[in-house]
Motif scaffolding. Structure first.
Motif, mmCIF file in Angstrom:
data_model
loop_
_atom_site.group_PDB
_atom_site.id
_atom_site.type_symbol
_atom_site.label_atom_id
_atom_site.label_comp_id
_atom_site.label_asym_id
_atom_site.label_seq_id
_atom_site.Cartn_x
_atom_site.Cartn_y
_atom_site.Cartn_z
ATOM 1 N N ASP A 1 0.809 -1.219 0.000
ATOM 2 C CA ASP A 1 0.000 0.000 0.000
ATOM 3 C C ASP A 1 0.845 1.273 0.000
ATOM 4 O O ASP A 1 0.316 2.354 -0.249
ATOM 5 N N ASN A 2 2.150 1.163 0.271
ATOM 6 C CA ASN A 2 3.036 2.331 0.251
ATOM 7 C C ASN A 2 4.227 2.016 -0.654
ATOM 8 O O ASN A 2 5.283 1.633 -0.192
ATOM 9 N N ARG A 3 4.043 2.183 -1.942
ATOM 10 C CA ARG A 3 5.077 1.901 -2.939
ATOM 11 C C ARG A 3 5.733 3.222 -3.315
ATOM 12 O O ARG A 3 5.120 4.078 -3.925
ATOM 13 N N VAL A 4 7.013 3.402 -2.939
ATOM 14 C CA VAL A 4 7.717 4.653 -3.182
ATOM 15 C C VAL A 4 8.729 4.502 -4.310
ATOM 16 O O VAL A 4 8.881 5.395 -5.146
ATOM 17 N N SER A 5 9.433 3.375 -4.354
ATOM 18 C CA SER A 5 10.440 3.156 -5.389
ATOM 19 C C SER A 5 10.182 1.828 -6.087
ATOM 20 O O SER A 5 9.347 1.030 -5.662
ATOM 21 N N ALA A 6 10.953 1.584 -7.142
ATOM 22 C CA ALA A 6 10.770 0.357 -7.920
ATOM 23 C C ALA A 6 11.400 -0.853 -7.243
ATOM 24 O O ALA A 6 11.066 -1.984 -7.579
#
Length: 163
Positions: free
Chosen positions: A78-83
């Motif tokens: 639910d908290n995707r910041v980077s790949a």
């Protein structure tokens, strides 16, 4: 030998005294910087909005002045910041310690950090020279046009000017 050196010095002075000065309108126009100039640090994002920095801390390990601080954290569904699996929760660069060597840029395997052309980095407080992640991700504030690059690019060396 002393009088000859003095006369030679006066000759250089008189040679330049009648030349027209090159006036630069600095606040309105900037001189172009050299292509390999290393200025303000920038963090980049992918085209889809995710950050390129995965918090690996290779830039901090490569920094000879120990001015980079990276604290990594795991990405969640639910908290995707980077790949990658992780991202840099805290990314700070202390520009009062930075020597602008470019080792951080070379060490980064994802081209997440680069050193740009912006060179006006003066502040009134040392605390303002600590750039946070949000500051590094932001676009440069000032966009000033470059004056005539052909005229102001580099000074003509003395051995090439024969006028």
């Amino acid at each position: 030998m002393q009088p000859f050196g003095t006369l030679k010095g006066f000759g250089v002075t008189f040679k330049h005294i009648f030349k027209k000065p090159i006036t630069q309108q600095y606040p309105e126009f900037k001189r172009p910087v050299y292509p390999r100039f290393r200025g303000r640090h920038r963090l980049h994002r992918h085209a889809n909005g995710l950050e390129k920095c995965v918090g690996c801390s290779l830039c901090a390990a490569a920094c000879p002045s120990d001015c980079i601080r990276v604290v990594a954290e795991e990405n969640t569904a639910d908290n995707r910041v980077s790949a990658g699996e992780r991202y840099a929760r805290i990314y700070e660069i202390n520009l009062s310690r930075c020597i602008f060597c470019g080792y951080c840029e070379l060490a980064c395997p994802f081209d997440a950090i680069t050193l740009g052309n912006e060179f006006e980095l003066s502040e009134y407080s040392r605390d303002d020279l600590i750039y946070t992640k949000d500051m590094l991700l932001a676009e440069p504030i000032k966009r000033i046009p470059v004056q005539d690059a052909d005229l102001y690019d580099t000074p003509i060396p003395a051995y090439k000017s024969s006028s």
